[in-house]
Design a protein around this motif. Structure first.
Motif, PDB file in Angstrom:
ATOM      1  N   GLY A 494       0.803  -1.214   0.000  1.00 47.50           N
ATOM      2  CA  GLY A 494       0.000   0.000   0.000  1.00 47.50           C
ATOM      3  C   GLY A 494       0.840   1.270   0.000  1.00 47.50           C
ATOM      4  O   GLY A 494       1.908   1.346   0.601  1.00 47.50           O
ATOM      5  N   VAL A 495       0.334   2.290  -0.683  1.00 46.17           N
ATOM      6  CA  VAL A 495       0.955   3.611  -0.746  1.00 46.17           C
ATOM      7  C   VAL A 495      -0.107   4.636  -0.356  1.00 46.17           C
ATOM      8  O   VAL A 495      -1.228   4.619  -0.884  1.00 46.17           O
ATOM      9  CB  VAL A 495       1.491   3.926  -2.159  1.00 46.17           C
ATOM     10  CG1 VAL A 495       2.084   5.332  -2.202  1.00 46.17           C
ATOM     11  CG2 VAL A 495       2.519   2.899  -2.593  1.00 46.17           C
ATOM     12  N   GLN A 496       0.248   5.519   0.583  1.00 39.41           N
ATOM     13  CA  GLN A 496      -0.650   6.604   0.951  1.00 39.41           C
ATOM     14  C   GLN A 496      -0.424   7.795   0.019  1.00 39.41           C
ATOM     15  O   GLN A 496       0.718   8.072  -0.374  1.00 39.41           O
ATOM     16  CB  GLN A 496      -0.400   7.059   2.390  1.00 39.41           C
ATOM     17  CG  GLN A 496      -0.613   6.000   3.447  1.00 39.41           C
ATOM     18  CD  GLN A 496      -0.363   6.569   4.820  1.00 39.41           C
ATOM     19  OE1 GLN A 496      -1.113   7.420   5.319  1.00 39.41           O
ATOM     20  NE2 GLN A 496       0.710   6.104   5.463  1.00 39.41           N
ATOM     21  N   ALA A 497      -1.493   8.497  -0.302  1.00 36.30           N
ATOM     22  CA  ALA A 497      -1.383   9.652  -1.186  1.00 36.30           C
ATOM     23  C   ALA A 497      -2.394  10.710  -0.782  1.00 36.30           C
ATOM     24  O   ALA A 497      -3.545  10.394  -0.459  1.00 36.30           O
ATOM     25  CB  ALA A 497      -1.609   9.244  -2.636  1.00 36.30           C
ATOM     26  N   VAL A 498      -1.947  11.961  -0.792  1.00 40.83           N
ATOM     27  CA  VAL A 498      -2.825  13.111  -0.652  1.00 40.83           C
ATOM     28  C   VAL A 498      -2.629  13.955  -1.902  1.00 40.83           C
ATOM     29  O   VAL A 498      -1.542  14.500  -2.138  1.00 40.83           O
ATOM     30  CB  VAL A 498      -2.509  13.930   0.612  1.00 40.83           C
ATOM     31  CG1 VAL A 498      -3.394  15.174   0.657  1.00 40.83           C
ATOM     32  CG2 VAL A 498      -2.694  13.086   1.866  1.00 40.83           C
ATOM     33  N   ASN A 499      -3.665  14.036  -2.714  1.00 44.37           N
ATOM     34  CA  ASN A 499      -3.572  14.762  -3.982  1.00 44.37           C
ATOM     35  C   ASN A 499      -4.131  16.165  -3.802  1.00 44.37           C
ATOM     36  O   ASN A 499      -5.292  16.343  -3.434  1.00 44.37           O
ATOM     37  CB  ASN A 499      -4.341  14.023  -5.071  1.00 44.37           C
ATOM     38  CG  ASN A 499      -4.048  14.595  -6.456  1.00 44.37           C
ATOM     39  OD1 ASN A 499      -3.268  15.534  -6.600  1.00 44.37           O
ATOM     40  ND2 ASN A 499      -4.681  14.029  -7.464  1.00 44.37           N
ATOM     41  N   CYS A 500      -3.295  17.147  -4.080  1.00 42.81           N
ATOM     42  CA  CYS A 500      -3.695  18.559  -3.971  1.00 42.81           C
ATOM     43  C   CYS A 500      -3.777  19.165  -5.365  1.00 42.81           C
ATOM     44  O   CYS A 500      -3.041  20.100  -5.709  1.00 42.81           O
ATOM     45  CB  CYS A 500      -2.710  19.323  -3.098  1.00 42.81           C
ATOM     46  SG  CYS A 500      -2.445  18.606  -1.467  1.00 42.81           S
ATOM     47  N   GLY A 501      -4.670  18.619  -6.176  1.00 39.18           N
ATOM     48  CA  GLY A 501      -4.924  19.168  -7.500  1.00 39.18           C
ATOM     49  C   GLY A 501      -3.879  18.837  -8.543  1.00 39.18           C
ATOM     50  O   GLY A 501      -3.897  19.433  -9.628  1.00 39.18           O
TER      51      GLY A 501
END
Length: 617
Positions: A494-501
Motif C-alpha cells: 500500500g501507498v498513501q497519497a494526498v492529492n492537492c490538484g
C-alpha cells in the motif's frame, strides 16, 4: 553549342553525353543528385542551360525537366528517411557519433528551421544530396516538406539555369573570369561572414546584459531563444563539484572556456601556413592563396584564448606581408588593400575573441549561481531510501535559469519514505520563491507530522503565508498543485497519497500503463476558498512496478496541430525501459512530439520499491 575547346573542364567532359541523350541525362543526373547520390546534377543543369543559350536545346524544356527531377529526387530522399532513416540511426548511429541526444537535438532543430534548410540546402554540395533524407529521418511532415521542396527546387533550377543560359557561347570566358577573381570573392564572403558574426555576438551581448539586468532587478521573466538542453538531475552534484575544474582559468589566460592547448594551436597554425604557402608557390605569382590565412585567427576567435588569437593574428599578418614581397600584387593600391584587409580582419577576430570571453565569464557566473540555487531547491537524484529508489529528469523552460516552478523532494522519516512533487502557478523568480516555501515546509513537516494529511496541511499553510507576504510586496498570489506520497514497509504494497490538484501518477507494471485513480483535490493555497477537507487515498505499488509522476510540462506538450501529448498511449511504448532510463525516455519522446516547443518546465520522476528492502522482508 560552343566549341568543346571553349568549355571548361567539367562541362567539356559531360558535353558528349548531353549531346547524345539530351533531356533524359538532365532528368537522371538531377534526380540522383537530389536523392542522396553524389552525381553532377548541378553541372549537367548548367551545361544544359548553356546548350539552350546556344539554341541546341529548348530552355523551357530544360527548366521543366530539371525542376520535376529535383522535386522527385528530394521526395524520394524524404521517403527513404521516413521509412528507414530512424531505424538506421538507432542501429548504426553510434558508430558515426549520432547519439540519441544528438538525434533529438537534430529533430528539434529541423522542427524549427527545417523549411529554411530544405529551401536553401540545394545550393550547398553535400546538403543538396542529403537534406531530403534528413528531413524524412527527423519526421518533418510530408505536406510541409513538399511546400519547401517545391520552393527550393524552383529557386535552385531558376538560378543555375539562368546562369547557364545567359552565359551561352561565352561560358568559357565567364568561367575563366570567375576563376581569376575567385580568391577575392572568397575574401569578400569571409568578410561578410565576419560582419554577420560581429552582429550576432553584439546582439547576444545586448541580450545577455539585458537578461542580467532584469534578473538583478527581480523583474519579469526573460526567455532565451534556441533549443533547451536537458539537465539531468543525476549530474547536478557532479557539475557543481567540477565547475571550477571545468571552467577555471587557464595558465596565464584567465579564460573560462576550455581552449585547445598552446602546442596544438602552434602546430595547427604552422601546418595551415605551410599548406597555403605551398599552394601559393605552386600557383605562381598570380595566385593570392595566402590571403586564406586570415581565417585562422577568425577560427581561433571562437575556440581559443585571447593570447592564442592575438598570436595567430600577428603571425598571419606577418606571413601575408612578407609573402606580398615575393608575390607582389599588380599595383601599389593592391598591396595597400591587402595589408589593410589583413590587419582589419585580424583586429576584428581579436575583438570577437575578447567579447566571447566576457560573455562566457558572465554565463559561467550565472550558471554557478544557478547550480548553487538548484542544489538548495532540488535534491540530486537518484535518491535511495530503505523503502524506495527514485530516479528523475528535470528540464526548466529557461535553460540558463536551471530552476523554475516545478518542485519535488524525498525524505526518509520515522513514518516511512515521503515524496512530494508539485508545480507552482506561473514562472519566474516569484514562482521559485513559492516553490522554496513549499519545499521548506515539506522538509520540516515530513519528519514532524505522523499523519500525511497534516503534512499536506503544513504545505497549505506555507503557501498561504507566502501569498500574504507576496500581497504586501505587491506581487500576485499563487497556488501550487502537488501530490504527497508515503511508502512504508509496514504497509505492505500500500501507498498513501494526498492529492492537492496535481496530475495523477501512472503505474507501469505487468506490461500495462494505467493512471492511478486518485481523486483530484484542491491546490495548495485554495483550501480555505473551497472549504474541502483533505483525505488520504490508498493504492498498491507492486514490487516489480514503477510509479511515474510528472508535471504538466509533459501533458501540455502539443504538436503543430495543437494535439497534447498522449501520455497513456505513449507510455505503453516505453514499458521496456528500466526505471533509471524511463524519465529520460519520456523527456525525449515529449520533445519529439512537440518538435522542441516548450510551454512549461518539465519534471519526470520514476519511483520503484527498494529491491533490497523487499528481500529483507
Amino acid at each position: 553549342m560552343p566549341p568543346a575547346a571553349d568549355l571548361p573542364g567539367p562541362l567539356a567532359a559531360l558535353a558528349p553525353l548531353l549531346e547524345q541523350y539530351g533531356y533524359p541525362v538532365v532528368a537522371l543526373f538531377v534526380l540522383l543528385d537530389n536523392c542522396g547520390i553524389p552525381a553532377p546534377g548541378q553541372t549537367v543543369l548548367v551545361l544544359a542551360a548553356v546548350f539552350a543559350g546556344t539554341g541546341h536545346l529548348d530552355f523551357a524544356a530544360v527548366v521543366a525537366t530539371a525542376f520535376a527531377a529535383a522535386v522527385a529526387g528530394n521526395t524520394l530522399g524524404h521517403l527513404i528517411g521516413a521509412t528507414g532513416g530512424r531505424a538506421f540511426v538507432h542501429r548504426w548511429g553510434r558508430y558515426v557519433l549520432l547519439t540519441p541526444e544528438r538525434t533529438a537535438r537534430a529533430e528539434v532543430f529541423f522542427a524549427r528551421h527545417g523549411g529554411k534548410v530544405v529551401t536553401l540546402a540545394r545550393f550547398v554540395d553535400g546538403l543538396r544530396q542529403t537534406n531530403g533524407i534528413v528531413a524524412g529521418t527527423t519526421g518533418m511532415p510530408w505536406p510541409r516538406f513538399q511546400v519547401f521542396n517545391v520552393l527550393g527546387a524552383a529557386l535552385w533550377v531558376g538560378v543555375w539555369a539562368s546562369v547557364g543560359y545567359l552565359a551561352g557561347a561565352h561560358v568559357g570566358t565567364v568561367w575563366r573570369t570567375a576563376v581569376r577573381y575567385q580568391l577575392w570573392l572568397l575574401v569578400a564572403l569571409g568578410a561578410v561572414a565576419v560582419l554577420f558574426a560581429v552582429r550576432h555576438l553584439l546582439h547576444r551581448g545586448l541580450l545577455d546584459r539585458g537578461l542580467l539586468h532584469r534578473r538583478r532587478r527581480g523583474g519579469g521573466r526573460a526567455r532565451l531563444r534556441g533549443p533547451h538542453r536537458p539537465v539531468s538531475l543525476e549530474t547536478i552534484t557532479w557539475e557543481a563539484r567540477m565547475a571550477d575544474v571545468r571552467t577555471g582559468p587557464g595558465p596565464g589566460s584567465g579564460e573560462v572556456h576550455r581552449a585547445p592547448a598552446d602546442r596544438t594551436v602552434v602546430l595547427a597554425v604552422l601546418a595551415a601556413t605551410l599548406v597555403v604557402l605551398g599552394a601559393q608557390a605552386a600557383g605562381g605569382t598570380n595566385a593570392r592563396l595566402v590571403l586564406l590565412l586570415v581565417f585562422v585567427p577568425a577560427l581561433l576567435a571562437g575556440l581559443g584564448t585571447l593570447a592564442q588569437t592575438v598570436g595567430a593574428a600577428v603571425w598571419v599578418t606577418t606571413v601575408i606581408i612578407v609573402s606580398s614581397v615575393f608575390f607582389p600584387p599588380e599595383s601599389i593600391n593592391g598591396r595597400a588593400l591587402t595589408v589593410a584587409t589583413v590587419v582589419g580582419a585580424s583586429a576584428v577576430a581579436v575583438l570577437l575573441c575578447a567579447r566571447r570571453i566576457r560573455r562566457e565569464r558572465e554565463l559561467h557566473r550565472m550558471r554557478q549561481s544557478a547550480v548553487a540555487l538548484q542544489r538548495q531547491l532540488l535534491r540530486p537524484l537518484p535518491a535511495l531510501t530503505s523503502d524506495v529508489l527514485l530516479h528523475g529528469r528535470y528540464r526548466p523552460i529557461e535553460e540558463d535559469a536551471m530552476v523554475g516552478g516545478d518542485l519535488y523532494d524525498i525524505a526518509e522519516t520515522p513514518y516511512g519514505t515521503r515524496v512530494v512533487i508539485g508545480d507552482v502557478q506561473g514562472k519566474g523568480l516569484p514562482a521559485i520563491g513559492t516553490g522554496f516555501a513549499v519545499l521548506g515546509a515539506f522538509r520540516e513537516a515530513a519528519f514532524r507530522e505522523p499523519a500525511l494529511t497534516d503534512v499536506a496541511l503544513a504545505l497549505e499553510n506555507a503557501v498561504t503565508r507566502h501569498n500574504a507576504y507576496a500581497a504586501q510586496s505587491g506581487e500576485a498570489e499563487r497556488f501550487v498543485t502537488a501530490t504527497v506520497l508515503c511508502l512504508d514497509r509496514g504497509h505492505g504494497l500500500g501507498v498513501q497519497a494526498v492529492n492537492c490538484g496535481h496530475l495523477a501518477p501512472y503505474l507501469l507494471a505487468g506490461g500495462r500503463a494505467e493512471a492511478v485513480p486518485l481523486a483530484a483535490g484542491v491546490p495548495l493555497g485554495l483550501a480555505d476558498l473551497a472549504g474541502e477537507v483533505r483525505t488520504v487515498q490508498w493504492f498498491d505499488l507492486p514490487a516489480d512496478g514503477t510509479l511515474l509522476m510528472f508535471t504538466d510540462g509533459v501533458t501540455e506538450a502539443a504538436d503543430r496541430d495543437g494535439v497534447f501529448y498522449p501520455v497513456e498511449q505513449r507510455l505503453r511504448t516505453l514499458l521496456d525501459r528500466t526505471p533509471d532510463r524511463l524519465p529520460e525516455a519520456v523527456d525525449e519522446d515529449v520533445t519529439r512530439h512537440s518538435r522542441g516547443r516548450r510551454r512549461d518546465d518539465l519534471t519526470v520522476l520514476a519511483l520503484r520499491r527498494n529491491p533490497s528492502a523487499d528481500s529483507a522482508r
